[in-house]
Design a protein around this motif. Structure first.
Motif, PDB file in Angstrom:
ATOM      1  N   ARG A 116      -6.361  -6.340  -9.226  1.00 34.04           N
ATOM      2  CA  ARG A 116      -5.464  -6.423  -8.071  1.00 34.04           C
ATOM      3  C   ARG A 116      -5.138  -5.032  -7.509  1.00 34.04           C
ATOM      4  N   PHE A 117      -5.489  -4.015  -8.249  1.00 33.91           N
ATOM      5  CA  PHE A 117      -5.201  -2.644  -7.834  1.00 33.91           C
ATOM      6  C   PHE A 117      -6.465  -1.996  -7.300  1.00 33.91           C
ATOM      7  N   SER A 118      -6.326  -1.278  -6.188  1.00 30.29           N
ATOM      8  CA  SER A 118      -7.456  -0.484  -5.703  1.00 30.29           C
ATOM      9  C   SER A 118      -6.940   0.818  -5.118  1.00 30.29           C
ATOM     10  N   ALA A 119      -7.654   1.873  -5.399  1.00 30.49           N
ATOM     11  CA  ALA A 119      -7.278   3.187  -4.891  1.00 30.49           C
ATOM     12  C   ALA A 119      -8.457   3.777  -4.141  1.00 30.49           C
ATOM     13  N   GLU A 120      -8.124   4.503  -3.084  1.00 31.31           N
ATOM     14  CA  GLU A 120      -9.158   5.141  -2.276  1.00 31.31           C
ATOM     15  C   GLU A 120      -8.738   6.551  -1.905  1.00 31.31           C
ATOM     16  N   THR A 164       0.846  -1.195   0.000  1.00 32.42           N
ATOM     17  CA  THR A 164       0.000   0.000   0.000  1.00 32.42           C
ATOM     18  C   THR A 164       0.876   1.237   0.000  1.00 32.42           C
ATOM     19  N   PHE A 165       0.531   2.186  -0.876  1.00 32.40           N
ATOM     20  CA  PHE A 165       1.257   3.448  -0.947  1.00 32.40           C
ATOM     21  C   PHE A 165       0.312   4.578  -0.532  1.00 32.40           C
ATOM     22  N   ARG A 166       0.904   5.634  -0.012  1.00 29.09           N
ATOM     23  CA  ARG A 166       0.094   6.774   0.414  1.00 29.09           C
ATOM     24  C   ARG A 166       0.514   8.027  -0.341  1.00 29.09           C
ATOM     25  N   CYS A 167      -0.471   8.877  -0.631  1.00 28.89           N
ATOM     26  CA  CYS A 167      -0.211  10.157  -1.274  1.00 28.89           C
ATOM     27  C   CYS A 167      -0.955  11.251  -0.509  1.00 28.89           C
ATOM     28  N   ASP A 168      -0.228  12.279  -0.123  1.00 30.37           N
ATOM     29  CA  ASP A 168      -0.831  13.471   0.477  1.00 30.37           C
ATOM     30  C   ASP A 168      -0.735  14.612  -0.531  1.00 30.37           C
ATOM     31  N   GLN A 186     -11.939  13.158  -7.792  1.00 28.95           N
ATOM     32  CA  GLN A 186     -12.322  14.528  -7.493  1.00 28.95           C
ATOM     33  C   GLN A 186     -12.956  14.475  -6.107  1.00 28.95           C
ATOM     34  N   ASN A 187     -12.319  15.131  -5.162  1.00 26.41           N
ATOM     35  CA  ASN A 187     -12.657  14.968  -3.742  1.00 26.41           C
ATOM     36  C   ASN A 187     -12.580  13.479  -3.411  1.00 26.41           C
ATOM     37  N   GLU A 188     -13.642  12.865  -2.875  1.00 24.49           N
ATOM     38  CA  GLU A 188     -13.541  11.446  -2.508  1.00 24.49           C
ATOM     39  C   GLU A 188     -14.022  10.517  -3.621  1.00 24.49           C
ATOM     40  N   PRO A 222     -10.634   8.379   0.977  1.00 22.41           N
ATOM     41  CA  PRO A 222     -11.831   8.303   1.821  1.00 22.41           C
ATOM     42  C   PRO A 222     -12.406   9.635   2.284  1.00 22.41           C
ATOM     43  N   LYS A 223     -11.611  10.598   2.570  1.00 22.12           N
ATOM     44  CA  LYS A 223     -12.144  11.863   3.065  1.00 22.12           C
ATOM     45  C   LYS A 223     -11.812  13.004   2.117  1.00 22.12           C
ATOM     46  N   GLY A 224     -11.447  12.668   0.909  1.00 22.00           N
ATOM     47  CA  GLY A 224     -11.132  13.707  -0.048  1.00 22.00           C
ATOM     48  C   GLY A 224      -9.816  14.398   0.222  1.00 22.00           C
ATOM     49  N   SER A 225      -8.991  13.791   1.092  1.00 21.40           N
ATOM     50  CA  SER A 225      -7.684  14.405   1.344  1.00 21.40           C
ATOM     51  C   SER A 225      -6.602  13.468   0.815  1.00 21.40           C
ATOM     52  N   PHE A 226      -5.985  12.656   1.686  1.00 18.86           N
ATOM     53  CA  PHE A 226      -4.936  11.750   1.221  1.00 18.86           C
ATOM     54  C   PHE A 226      -5.554  10.582   0.442  1.00 18.86           C
ATOM     55  N   SER A 227      -4.712   9.884  -0.290  1.00 18.39           N
ATOM     56  CA  SER A 227      -5.169   8.726  -1.056  1.00 18.39           C
ATOM     57  C   SER A 227      -4.221   7.565  -0.816  1.00 18.39           C
ATOM     58  N   THR A 228      -4.759   6.353  -0.967  1.00 19.85           N
ATOM     59  CA  THR A 228      -3.923   5.154  -0.902  1.00 19.85           C
ATOM     60  C   THR A 228      -4.112   4.348  -2.178  1.00 19.85           C
TER      61      THR A 228
END
Lengths: 112, 117
Positions: free
Chosen positions: A64-68, A20-24, A50-52, A70-76
């Motif tokens: 196999r890939f999923s991106a989220e 899992t990777f994170r993006c802010d 766009q937002n969430e 959840p609160k319209g801020s950071f993404s995983t």
């Protein structure tokens, strides 16, 4: 303005493991994008939010890939059951509505 | 489908020389954006310019200039008086204006620029 931040910068994993990777993004940016870049190639679009709301996904984004986002801020971005072909640089970018995209430094994934 | 071609894989110049990086694109869209990004060894893509397809005026920003010619589907980038710090991979990219806020980019394969002393 702190720019787009991605963590981790490097990840080595064994084939078959999940990662899992994170993006802010930049704080006031509504839109967030994920791209993948392999050696010697330009980045390829994977998905954007766009937002969430995830508004578009590329055919490159297998099951196999999923991106989220959840609160319209950071993404995983999660990759399940990694394969050697998943080895690449994963880039995140963000933008205002209709503004140009600013990229982070990327997460380099190596699957061994 | 969109396509961006950067035929120059690698260019080497001596500092203070001028250098032009070529970009040719294909699209069926009537409205689109064209971009240039710089990717230094650190890996981060640095935004340089975005140009709307309606605006064919050339642009100059310091030592950088861009020549957009819709008739030949080209968007070339010139660095005047190159410096060692300009060494990087440069990407040209294309997007339609309506998708992804104009940031669903199709990139070329990049041109590696090496500026030597």
């Amino acid at each position: 303005d702190t720019g787009v931040s991605q963590n981790p910068r490097h990840k080595i994993t064994k084939r078959g493991q999940n990662v899992t990777f994170r993006c802010d993004p930049i704080s006031e940016h509504n839109r967030l994008y994920w791209y993948r870049q392999t050696l010697g190639q330009g980045p390829e679009f994977l998905t954007y939010f766009q937002n969430e709301a995830q508004l578009e996904k590329s055919r490159l984004l297998s099951d196999r890939f999923s991106a989220e986002r959840p609160k319209g801020s950071f993404s995983t971005l999660e990759i399940q059951r990694t394969e050697q072909g998943d080895s690449a640089m994963y880039l995140c970018a963000s933008s205002r509505l209709q503004g140009e995209a600013f990229f982070g430094q990327g997460t380099r994934l190596t699957v061994v | 489908a969109q396509k961006v071609t950067q035929a120059q894989t690698e260019i080497s110049v001596v500092e203070k020389e001028d250098v032009t990086l070529d970009c040719v694109y294909e699209t069926r869209d009537t409205t689109y954006y064209l971009f240039w990004y710089k990717q230094p060894p650190s890996g981060e893509l640095v935004f340089l310019i975005r140009r709307n397809s309606f605006d064919e005026q050339n642009e100059i920003s310091g030592r950088y200039s861009w020549n957009f010619q819709k008739s030949t589907s080209s968007f070339n980038f010139t660095i005047t008086a190159s410096q060692v710090v300009d060494s990087a991979v440069y990407f040209c990219a294309l997007s339609d204006i309506l998708t992804g806020g104009g940031n669903k980019l199709t990139f070329g394969t990049g041109t590696q620029l090496k500026v030597e002393l």
